[in-house]
Structure formats: structure tokens, C-alpha cells
Design an enzyme around this catalytic site. Structure first.
Site, PDB file in Angstrom:
ATOM      1  N   ARG A  75      19.770   0.547   2.777  1.00  0.00           N
ATOM      2  CA  ARG A  75      19.002   0.784   1.362  1.00  0.00           C
ATOM      3  C   ARG A  75      19.748   1.582   0.553  1.00  0.00           C
ATOM      4  O   ARG A  75      19.135   2.255  -0.612  1.00  0.00           O
ATOM      5  CB  ARG A  75      17.467   1.349   1.598  1.00  0.00           C
ATOM      6  CG  ARG A  75      16.668   0.560   2.356  1.00  0.00           C
ATOM      7  CD  ARG A  75      16.138  -0.578   1.931  1.00  0.00           C
ATOM      8  NE  ARG A  75      14.902  -1.310   2.792  1.00  0.00           N
ATOM      9  CZ  ARG A  75      15.238  -1.795   4.135  1.00  0.00           C
ATOM     10  NH1 ARG A  75      16.598  -2.015   4.401  1.00  0.00           N
ATOM     11  NH2 ARG A  75      14.224  -2.256   4.576  1.00  0.00           N
ATOM     12  N   SER A 115       7.910  -0.407   1.566  1.00  0.00           N
ATOM     13  CA  SER A 115       8.128   0.641   2.070  1.00  0.00           C
ATOM     14  C   SER A 115       8.519   1.766   1.182  1.00  0.00           C
ATOM     15  O   SER A 115       9.204   1.661  -0.017  1.00  0.00           O
ATOM     16  CB  SER A 115       9.271   0.775   3.122  1.00  0.00           C
ATOM     17  OG  SER A 115       9.133  -0.184   3.830  1.00  0.00           O
ATOM     18  N   GLU A 138      12.186   5.665  -1.183  1.00  0.00           N
ATOM     19  CA  GLU A 138      12.964   4.461  -1.469  1.00  0.00           C
ATOM     20  C   GLU A 138      13.006   4.152  -2.666  1.00  0.00           C
ATOM     21  O   GLU A 138      14.233   3.629  -3.211  1.00  0.00           O
ATOM     22  CB  GLU A 138      12.398   3.113  -0.479  1.00  0.00           C
ATOM     23  CG  GLU A 138      13.577   2.603   0.201  1.00  0.00           C
ATOM     24  CD  GLU A 138      12.902   0.945   0.805  1.00  0.00           C
ATOM     25  OE1 GLU A 138      12.773   0.245  -0.057  1.00  0.00           O
ATOM     26  OE2 GLU A 138      12.833   1.248   1.866  1.00  0.00           O
TER      27      GLU A 138
HETATM   28  N1  EPU Z   1       4.075   2.350  12.671  1.00  0.00           N
HETATM   29  C1  EPU Z   1       2.850   3.141  13.015  1.00  0.00           C
HETATM   30  N2  EPU Z   1       2.078   3.503  11.968  1.00  0.00           N
HETATM   31  C2  EPU Z   1       2.334   2.969  10.751  1.00  0.00           C
HETATM   32  C3  EPU Z   1       3.383   2.143  10.416  1.00  0.00           C
HETATM   33  C4  EPU Z   1       4.301   2.052  11.556  1.00  0.00           C
HETATM   34  O1  EPU Z   1       2.848   3.758  14.155  1.00  0.00           O
HETATM   35  O2  EPU Z   1       1.370   3.046   9.873  1.00  0.00           O
HETATM   36  C5  EPU Z   1       5.140   2.072  13.772  1.00  0.00           C
HETATM   37  C6  EPU Z   1       5.055   0.618  14.043  1.00  0.00           C
HETATM   38  O3  EPU Z   1       4.032   0.356  15.131  1.00  0.00           O
HETATM   39  C7  EPU Z   1       6.525   0.298  14.454  1.00  0.00           C
HETATM   40  C8  EPU Z   1       7.138   1.397  13.619  1.00  0.00           C
HETATM   41  O4  EPU Z   1       6.379   2.250  13.264  1.00  0.00           O
HETATM   42  O5  EPU Z   1       6.447   0.494  15.925  1.00  0.00           O
HETATM   43  C9  EPU Z   1       8.096   0.759  12.449  1.00  0.00           C
HETATM   44  O6  EPU Z   1       7.233   0.035  11.690  1.00  0.00           O
HETATM   45  P1  EPU Z   1       7.316  -1.476  11.237  1.00  0.00           P
HETATM   46  O7  EPU Z   1       8.071  -2.300  12.361  1.00  0.00           O
HETATM   47  O8  EPU Z   1       6.567  -1.956  10.337  1.00  0.00           O
HETATM   48  O9  EPU Z   1       8.646  -1.465  10.251  1.00  0.00           O
HETATM   49  P2  EPU Z   1       9.090  -0.463   9.280  1.00  0.00           P
HETATM   50  O10 EPU Z   1      10.367   0.647   9.872  1.00  0.00           O
HETATM   51  O11 EPU Z   1       8.207   0.591   8.852  1.00  0.00           O
HETATM   52  C10 EPU Z   1      11.143  -1.536   8.195  1.00  0.00           C
HETATM   53  C11 EPU Z   1      11.413  -1.523   6.849  1.00  0.00           C
HETATM   54  C12 EPU Z   1      10.880  -2.829   6.039  1.00  0.00           C
HETATM   55  C13 EPU Z   1      11.041  -4.015   6.887  1.00  0.00           C
HETATM   56  C14 EPU Z   1      10.507  -3.922   8.257  1.00  0.00           C
HETATM   57  C15 EPU Z   1      10.822  -4.894   9.135  1.00  0.00           C
HETATM   58  C16 EPU Z   1      12.228   0.489   5.939  1.00  0.00           C
HETATM   59  C17 EPU Z   1      11.924   1.708   5.135  1.00  0.00           C
HETATM   60  N3  EPU Z   1      11.349  -0.399   5.882  1.00  0.00           N
HETATM   61  O12 EPU Z   1       9.845  -1.222   8.123  1.00  0.00           O
HETATM   62  O13 EPU Z   1      11.248  -2.917   4.702  1.00  0.00           O
HETATM   63  O14 EPU Z   1      10.283  -4.940   6.350  1.00  0.00           O
HETATM   64  O15 EPU Z   1      11.279  -2.845   8.772  1.00  0.00           O
HETATM   65  O16 EPU Z   1      12.495  -5.060   9.281  1.00  0.00           O
HETATM   66  O17 EPU Z   1      13.365   0.298   6.138  1.00  0.00           O
HETATM   67  C18 EPU Z   1      10.954  -2.288   2.423  1.00  0.00           C
HETATM   68  O18 EPU Z   1      12.116  -1.940   2.633  1.00  0.00           O
HETATM   69  O19 EPU Z   1      10.206  -2.321   1.337  1.00  0.00           O
HETATM   70  C19 EPU Z   1      10.219  -3.019   3.745  1.00  0.00           C
HETATM   71  C20 EPU Z   1       8.960  -3.429   3.731  1.00  0.00           C
END
Ligand code: EPU
Length: 358
Positions: free
Chosen positions: A162, A250, A354
Site C-alpha cells: 500500500r 480498509s 491507510e
Molecule cells: N478478521 C477478524 N475480524 C474482523 C476482520 C477480520 O477476525 O473484524 C480476520 C478475518 O477472519 C481474517 C483476517 O482477519 O482471518 C483477515 O481479514 P480479511 O481476509 O478480511 O482481509 P484483510 O487483511 O482485512 C486485506 C486488505 C483488503 C483486501 C483483503 C483481501 C489491507 C489493509 N486490506 O484485508 O484491502 O481486500 O485483504 O485481499 O491490506 C483495502 O485496502 O481497502 C482493502 C479492502
């Protein structure tokens, strides 16, 4: 070039925060940019793409440059890739859809990311195992000081998680939390971006959400179009549509810690979601950290934490005709700071926002 005064910015930021631009300049071509450089006396400005990665904390006094440079085309075909180009003002998701319609796979994992083409390299957007830098060819930009056009390849863009050279301050430009060190922030305006879409395409499916879709559907070798459909379904299920509930995706980056720090946290919180990186560091799921601190569904004023994904902050007043119902940038930042404090107190980890805070 179209110059407007006292323009409401609410329609131009996906958080739906009510703020005004003293001056809004619509730029539709390189000639427009050069005409603006000739006419403007101040070096200060704010470049606005789709407004999907910005938190406005008040009216914007410096000129807001709204990039509306359009156009998309296949510009080159090599033995390995189709090189496709889009104007910085093109909507990212519409462009992804168009490439698939043309028969060029490669962007399907990044479907439905809000924002414009010009903003994609700034953030090095990414989702479900693919980042912009994996498909990047080159971009054309213009130096806002001199009007000179230049081209950058991937190495020159300095992509990181990012992050890119466009998020870091140019020499001589005052540093802010978002723009440390040397770079092109405030100096370059991206005109058009070229992506290389591989002819030897392979699906990228490692992410649990996509693997689950594959297992449920029984499809062993999904097409790019199938993955596009799955990504859209997964995102629609867990991320709010900014047209309905204002948000910037995010709100925090996933923090990286050392193996020792991670072991220490695991000893106390064995369920912490973490991913080991090739360089030996460990990436933690910021959403999990925030969720573990009990923030899901909480609000401060009209700013809230999304019920289905704690990493996303939302504007509870989106769609209301009463401006008092809408979250202000101040409320969003108060909530963000409260979250940072509680995650720091419990885990000793500093979450980094972010979006760009203006
Ligand atoms: N989780 C929780 N509780 C929550 C949210 C997440 O326990 O409230 C856990 C989920 O169960 C999962 C882990 O955290 O095991 C990761 O969550 P998720 O797979 O939803 O992905 P993320 O790390 O939250 C990142 C990117 C997203 C992208 C997704 C999929 C960042 C900051 N965010 O989210 O990007 O869509 O992976 O690749 O890197 C964005 O940048 O705006 C964005 C949406």
C-alpha cells in the site's frame, strides 16, 4: 479545464464527508494540466482521483485538482503479455471489467476495489493475493512544477505494501505523517497507466475466501471470469458499498512485526490471525486486532466500525438529507485514534492509517 468555486466535495469522496473545495479544477488532458500550471500562482494543491482513499477533516483551501483524463486501449502486444492503458480518470473496476470482456485476464482478483486508475499506483492497490505491482508496466505523469511529462517503470515507482513513491514527499515539500522522506507526493500528477496482462495466465487462489468458493462450487480450474465473480461476491458480502454506507475500504494497514514480537502475542492470544512473510517478518490481520478489542459495531458520533469487518470505518449518516447526521472527518479521526490507542494498549502495536488524511 473547468475551474469552479465553493464546490461541495461530498459526492467526490467515498466516505461521504461534507466539506467544500474553495477551488475545484477539472483536468481532462495534459493541455488542461499545463494551462492550470501557467495560470496558478500557488504550488499547493490536492490531487483527487475517485476520493476512495481520503479523509477530509475540513474545507480544502488549496486548489483541488480533480483528474478526469479518460480513455482505455490495448496499446501493445508482446509474446508474453497484452499491454493495456487507461487514463487516470477511468474507474478502476470498470477497467477490470473491460479487460476481461476483451479477453485479457489478470486483474480479476482486484475486482470491485473502489477508486480510479490514477490512484491505483499511489496505493499499490491489492486484494486476494494480487497487487497492482504484479501487473504493472509503466505510467506517464506530469511534473506539476514544470509541466514536463515523464514516464516511470515499476522500479521507479518504488512500490511497497500500500505504498509508492507518490506517497512520499518531494524534497522541499513539508513532511507530514503520510509523506516522509523523498518522493513525488505533491509534485507528480499521474496521466495514464499501462498494465501488462500475462498471456500465460494462472489463477491466484491461495486466499481462504476464494478457496472456499472453489470448494463449494466444485470447479477445479476456474476461469478468470469465474474468479472475478467470486471476488465480487466475497467483497459484496463483507465490505460495505460506499454508495450505501460511506467508507474508504480498509482504514488501517495490516502491521508487520518481528517473529519474536509475534511469538509473544501468540503466547497471550493464541488465536491471532497472522501470515509469515518470506523475509522472516510476520504480518498481522489488523481487522482481527481491532475486533479482539471489541470495536465491531461501535460508534463515535456518526462515525462507526463496520459490523461485518472491523478494519472498515463507516459513515453512519450516508444518504441522510440532514447534514448533521453525517460523520465529520473529525469524528472519523477521533474514532481512528481511539482504536489505535486500545490496540496499542492491548497488543503494543501501532496501527497506521491507510487513507490520506487532509
Ligand atoms: N478478521 C477478524 N475480524 C474482523 C476482520 C477480520 O477476525 O473484524 C480476520 C478475518 O477472519 C481474517 C483476517 O482477519 O482471518 C483477515 O481479514 P480479511 O481476509 O478480511 O482481509 P484483510 O487483511 O482485512 C486485506 C486488505 C483488503 C483486501 C483483503 C483481501 C489491507 C489493509 N486490506 O484485508 O484491502 O481486500 O485483504 O485481499 O491490506 C483495502 O485496502 O481497502 C482493502 C479492502
Amino acid at each position: 479545464m473547468l475551474v469552479e468555486k465553493n464546490v461541495p466535495l461530498q459526492p467526490f469522496n467515498t466516505f461521504g464527508i461534507a466539506a467544500k473545495a474553495h477551488t475545484l479544477v477539472r483536468l481532462r488532458s495534459l493541455d488542461d494540466v499545463r494551462a492550470w500550471i501557467e495560470q496558478s500562482r500557488s504550488e499547493d494543491h490536492l490531487v483527487l482521483g475517485g476520493g476512495s482513499n481520503i479523509v477530509l477533516t475540513g474545507d480544502v483551501k488549496v486548489p483541488v485538482l480533480k483528474v478526469e483524463i479518460m480513455g482505455r486501449a490495448l496499446v501493445e502486444e508482446t509474446p508474453r503479455a497484452w499491454i493495456v492503458q487507461a487514463g487516470a480518470g477511468e474507474n478502476w473496476h470498470d477497467f477490470v471489467t473491460w479487460t476481461l470482456e476483451q479477453g485479457f485476464p489478470g486483474l480479476e482478483n482486484m475486482a470491485l476495489i473502489p477508486g480510479t486508475m490514477g490512484a491505483a499506483p499511489v496505493q499499490n492497490i491489492g486484494a486476494y493475493g494480487v497487487e497492482l505491482q504484479d501487473r504493472f508496466d509503466s505510467l506517464d505523469a506530469v511534473d506539476l512544477g514544470t509541466g514536463r511529462e515523464f514516464t516511470l517503470d515499476a522500479a521507479q515507482c518504488g512500490f511497497g505494501y500500500r505504498d509508492s513513491v507518490f506517497k512520499h514527499a518531494a524534497p522541499g515539500v513539508a513532511d507530514s505523517a503520510q509523506t516522509q522522506g523523498f518522493g513525488l507526493a505533491g509534485r507528480a500528477l499521474i496521466l495514464r497507466v499501462r498494465l501488462a496482462l500475462p498471456k500465460a495466465w494462472k489463477p491466484v487462489l491461495g486466499y481462504a475466501d476464494l478457496e472456499k468458493k472453489r470448494a463449494d462450487s466444485g470447479i477445479k480450474e476456474p476461469s478468470a471470469h469465474q474468479i472475478f465473480e467470486w471476488v465480487c461476491a466475497v467483497r459484496r458480502a463483507k465490505l460495505p458499498d460506499p454508495k450505501v454506507i460511506g467508507n474508504v475500504g480498509s482504514f488501517f494497514k495490516n502491521p508487520t512485526v518481528s517473529q519474536e514480537q509475534c511469538d509473544d502475542i501468540i503466547a497471550r492470544d493464541p488465536k491471532i490471525v497472522h501470515y509469515r512473510m518470506v523475509d522472516g517478518t510476520v504480518k498481522l490481520a489488523a481487522g482481527w486486532l481491532i475486533d479482539a478489542c471489541g470495536w465491531k459495531g461501535k460508534t463515535i458520533g456518526n462515525a462507526g466500525v463496520y459490523e461485518k469487518q472491523a478494519l472498515v470505518l463507516v459513515n453512519r449518516g450516508t444518504g441522510s438529507s440532514n447534514p448533521a447526521d453525517c460523520a465529520t472527518g473529525g469524528e472519523v479521526m477521533t474514532l481512528a485514534r481511539a482504536i489505535q490507542t486500545s490496540v496499542y494498549e492491548r497488543f503494543g502495536i501501532r496501527l497506521e492509517p491507510e487513507p490520506v488524511v487532509v
